[in-house]
Design an enzyme around this catalytic site. Structure first.
Site, short mmCIF file in Angstrom:
data_model
loop_
_atom_site.label_atom_id
_atom_site.label_comp_id
_atom_site.label_asym_id
_atom_site.label_seq_id
_atom_site.Cartn_x
_atom_site.Cartn_y
_atom_site.Cartn_z
N GLU A 306 0.82 -1.21 0.00
CA GLU A 306 0.00 0.00 0.00
C GLU A 306 0.86 1.27 0.00
OE1 GLU A 306 -2.64 -0.66 3.40
OE2 GLU A 306 -4.06 -1.64 2.05
N ARG A 339 5.71 -8.08 7.92
CA ARG A 339 4.31 -8.38 7.60
C ARG A 339 4.14 -8.97 6.20
NH1 ARG A 339 0.65 -4.04 7.70
NH2 ARG A 339 -0.98 -5.02 8.90
N LYS A 375 -1.89 -11.78 8.59
CA LYS A 375 -3.26 -11.50 9.02
C LYS A 375 -4.04 -12.82 9.04
CE LYS A 375 -3.60 -6.70 7.53
NZ LYS A 375 -4.36 -5.63 6.86
N ASP A 380 -8.37 -9.03 4.43
CA ASP A 380 -8.11 -7.88 5.30
C ASP A 380 -9.14 -7.78 6.42
OD1 ASP A 380 -6.90 -5.65 6.23
OD2 ASP A 380 -7.48 -4.33 4.60
N GLU A 402 -1.72 -12.11 13.07
CA GLU A 402 -2.17 -10.72 13.28
C GLU A 402 -3.69 -10.68 13.22
OE1 GLU A 402 -0.02 -7.43 11.29
OE2 GLU A 402 -1.97 -6.65 10.69
N GLU A 408 -12.31 -2.09 12.24
CA GLU A 408 -12.32 -1.39 10.95
C GLU A 408 -13.45 -1.89 10.05
OE1 GLU A 408 -8.60 -1.72 8.86
OE2 GLU A 408 -9.37 -0.74 7.06
N HIS A 536 -15.73 -7.52 1.72
CA HIS A 536 -15.23 -6.25 1.19
C HIS A 536 -16.29 -5.47 0.43
CE1 HIS A 536 -12.23 -3.40 -0.25
NE2 HIS A 536 -11.31 -4.02 0.44
N TRP A 558 -9.86 -2.49 -4.89
CA TRP A 558 -10.37 -1.69 -3.77
C TRP A 558 -11.88 -1.48 -3.93
CZ3 TRP A 558 -6.13 2.74 -3.27
CH2 TRP A 558 -5.02 2.21 -2.60
C1 GCV Z 1 -2.15 0.32 8.44
C2 GCV Z 1 -5.91 -2.05 5.63
C3 GCV Z 1 -6.26 -0.78 6.36
C4 GCV Z 1 -5.09 0.17 6.41
C5 GCV Z 1 -3.92 -0.57 7.10
C6 GCV Z 1 -3.62 -1.81 6.28
C7 GCV Z 1 -2.52 -2.64 6.89
O1 GCV Z 1 -5.68 -1.82 4.29
O2 GCV Z 1 -7.35 -0.18 5.73
O3 GCV Z 1 -5.46 1.30 7.13
O4 GCV Z 1 -2.80 0.27 7.20
O5 GCV Z 1 -4.76 -2.62 6.23
O6 GCV Z 1 -2.83 -3.60 7.56
O7 GCV Z 1 -1.35 -2.34 6.69
#
Ligand code: GCV
Length: 717
Positions: A306, A339, A375, A380, A402, A408, A536, A558
């Site tokens: 990202e 990560r 994760k 996500d 994670e 969120e 999503h 996205w």
């Molecule tokens: C810290 C998602 C979240 C982002 C976050 C990212 C990540 O995309 O929306 O805000 O950024 O995960 O885990 O790195």
């Protein structure tokens, strides 16, 4: 007159005592309400014997005195001779009395951080011993003992030996240096960098107490979208001040490292991990950090994800990047948590396949003190995801879990969602890496592959709101992270039960009712947000509320439409061989179950298959009707949660009762919003009616599409 005044004072004190803002979390230490039990406890504990002088043992002693004073309504003084009905705390090293208890066999199983709690007899005296191999072990034991009292357990025949199953048990704060919190919904960051190091907020100490009470032993205090400023001398002094607060509680501090820091604050021209000057810069920087924080834990790093810089900017691999840090940290005992949350800007490949594709080939390429932090799911932190296929695919590399505590994608801090069932679902999933029974939990604790590093992290949901997490029940998710990483075999029900008793009290009706609310809440949310494997489909950018129609993002993946793929034939993402073949990343046994539409569990159906609207479901309904059924069931569950909560009005203090009541009303409204807007939108494809008997959406699809939230929280940089 004096009498009346005294009476008034009494009532005012009573009222104030009853008000509860939630700040004390699960460490409330209220007087034991059952008179018989109170008498028993008081008889069993008449004094404390304690040995040791370290900051950790003093913290243990202070907590014990404070806890007992609240719970038993008496002050406890310390004695240095043994007497009957005494609590004896210490380590064999610090006290000959403790050494003389002959607990070596139990202590051998307690490790560095665990403890032993037993009823014992010494010199004809009945005692309760809380003993560890280390002072931190004793501290953990003290917290466990206080938990036993808070949850009103029998303490007459204790024989507890406890050691953590996971070594690194961490909170990851996505806190920025300007105090905004990425995806934070409980106010601003609790770290006030401006007033550190001179001013130590009591909150830092209470934060450390809370974490120690559930066994959390590390905090990454900065956002993974990192800022190099944290590595400057001025900020390292602040970091050191926090580390000093955490240390007595057995908590190490960790930082996030911005990969391009050598350029940004080091004045180098490159951050190439194989460049000698870059390597030297990081080595010097890490040596400097250890001068400030001798027990610094290490780095958590988000790279080439990202838009964050990383080794691939220099055509190097993730292993090249991670190993550069690892080499410099190793002499100090620090670790790198690298990560795996990566997906490329350029690649049109199914986003879910990318982490595996990048990391699996690197198995065995990482240094010993590197762990890959994965994760729980491949996408996500959605309300429900299958386990990430990296678990079970990298036997030579320690993988840390994670989870995301901050909600969120789970309704922010206005929705009551107890996450233990979500966490457990992943831990119990079978990877089949070495045949049946190769659960994610066994990958995680290292036992499956004989690895010694193990870790579990939760993205923090903590902010400077008075009750820490915005929603009072958010505290339960923080609590869960600690308890599960200590012992992932605890059930969701056990964790909920413990938390409720400590947070609200032990009244049967209260415990049973809150228990029902908590244990049903995650499934309720899945139903009103993303049933049957949808994922999503939330609002763009801020991620607030539903927006399954959204298709304007700069990247395809996205956009919600990329994920649900609804059309006139059906809905869902085909990830079988006929589709993106994402399923090939799992063991054949797992793939086999998911790839067959008839054996695929329905909760993952649309995650793996594009399914016709008239597909017959297990219930006998067609897919469209089932989808309606689930969305409506989700809202109904929230309404039931409201009713259940309302029945507790007399059993919960007014302040917390009203807070939760108001938030449940918000949740109900938003659940209806999710249900209506999703069904109205998907109906434009299915062309089928919402079955008779259901309340009809009271707004049009256009109305929902036009909702706009420019100031939704959590997006701050
Ligand atoms: C810290 C998602 C979240 C982002 C976050 C990212 C990540 O995309 O929306 O805000 O950024 O995960 O885990 O790195």
């Amino acid at each position: 007159m004096k009498k009346i005044l005294l009476l008034c004072l009494f009532f005012v004190t009573m009222l104030t005592a009853r008000a509860d803002d939630g700040y004390r979390l699960w460490l409330r230490y209220e007087l034991v309400s059952n008179p018989q039990l109170l008498a028993n406890y008081r008889n069993a504990i008449t004094s404390i014997y304690f040995a040791g002088t370290s900051a950790a043992i003093i913290a243990a002693k202070d907590e014990l005195q404070m806890g007992l004073e609240g719970l038993l309504g008496r002050k406890y003084v310390l004695q240095n001779n043994l007497s009957s009905n005494q609590l004896v705390i210490g380590t064999p090293k610090s006290s000959p009395v403790v050494a003389g208890l002959s607990l070596n066999a139990q202590l051998a199983k307690a490790g560095d951080e665990g403890f032993v709690i037993v009823n014992s007899k010494k010199d004809q005296k009945n005692i309760i011993a809380i003993v560890g191999n280390t002072d931190i072990g004793v501290l953990h034991g003290v917290f466990h003992f206080l938990r036993l009292l808070q949850t009103q357990q029998n303490i007459q025949s204790l024989s507890i030996t406890s050691a953590p199953k996971i070594k690194y048990r961490l909170l990851n704060h996505w806190d920025n240096l300007n105090r905004t919190v990425e995806r934070g919904y409980a106010g601003y960051s609790i770290w006030n960098w401006h007033t550190l190091p001179g001013y130590i907020d009591q909150r830092y100490i209470d934060y450390a107490r809370a974490n120690a009470s559930i066994g959390i032993n590390g905090a990454v205090v900065t956002n993974v979208n990192a800022n190099a400023t944290i590595l400057t001398k001025e900020y390292l002094e602040k970091v050191a001040a926090l580390a000093n607060v955490f240390r007595p509680y057995g908590i190490k501090i960790y930082l996030t490292a911005r990969f391009s820091a050598p350029i940004e604050i080091g004045k180098l021209k490159t951050a190439d991990p194989l460049n000698a000057a870059v390597k030297q810069w990081w080595k010097d920087k890490i040596d400097e950090i250890y001068k400030y924080v001798p027990d610094f834990g290490g780095f958590l790093i988000k790279a080439n994800s990202e838009g964050q810089p990383g080794p691939q900017d220099y055509k190097r691999s993730h292993a090249d990047g991670a190993n550069m840090f690892a080499e410099a940290l190793a002499p100090h005992g620090g670790i790198v948590m690298w990560r795996s949350f990566v997906y490329s800007n350029e690649s049109p490949e199914d986003r879910l396949k990318q982490a595996y594709a990048e990391f699996k080939p690197l198995d065995s390429k990482f240094k010993n003190n590197v762990a890959i932090q994965v994760k729980n799911g491949p996408l996500d932190f959605q309300p429900r995801e299958p386990f990430s296929p990296l678990f079970g695919a990298m036997p030579k590399t320690p993988l840390f879990m994670e989870y995301q505590l901050t909600q969120e994608y789970l309704g922010f801090s206005t929705h009551l969602v107890f996450m233990a069932p979500l966490f457990k679902e992943v831990l119990n999933a079978d990877t089949y890496q070495k045949g049946k029974g190769s659960t994610v939990a066994k990958v995680l604790d290292g036992s499956l592959d004989g690895l010694t590093l193990s870790g579990m992290a939760g993205v923090s949901n903590i902010g400077n709101d008075i009750n820490w997490t915005g929603h009072l029940f958010g505290q339960a998710n923080w609590y869960t992270l600690g308890r599960l990483s200590w012992n992932y075999e605890l059930s969701s029900a056990q964790i909920a039960n413990e938390w409720i008793r400590q947070t609200f009290g032990n009244t049967r009706q209260l415990v049973d009712t809150v228990d029902k609310i908590m244990l049903s809440s995650r499934e309720a949310m899945v139903n009103y947000m993303t049933p049957l494997g949808l994922h999503h489909i939330m609002g763009y950018g801020h991620h607030y509320g539903p927006a399954p129609w959204f298709d304007k993002a700069s990247r395809a993946d996205w956009n919600p439409v990329y994920f649900h793929k609804a059309d006139s034939v059906g809905i869902g993402f085909d990830r079988t061989e006929k589709g993106t073949n994402y399923l090939s990343q799992y063991a054949p046994e797992v793939k086999k179950v998911y790839e067959n539409i008839d054996t695929c569990p329905e909760e993952y159906l649309l995650w793996f298959h594009h399914v016709p609207w008239n597909h017959k479901m297990k219930s006998g309904r067609n897919l469209w009707d089932e989808m309606c059924y689930r969305y409506y069931a989700g809202v109904d569950s929230v309404r039931l949660m409201q009713k259940q909560w309302n029945s507790l009005e007399k059993l919960v203090d007014k302040q917390r009762f009203n807070q939760v009541k108001m938030l449940l009303a918000v949740q109900e409204k938003e659940a209806v919003w999710w249900r209506n807007s999703c069904l109205l939108y998907f109906q434009t494809f299915s062309k089928m009616p919402i079955p008779a008997g259901y309340e009809k959406p009271d707004q049009t699809l256009e109305y929902y599409k036009n909702l706009n939230f420019p100031f939704a929280p959590g997006n701050g940089r």
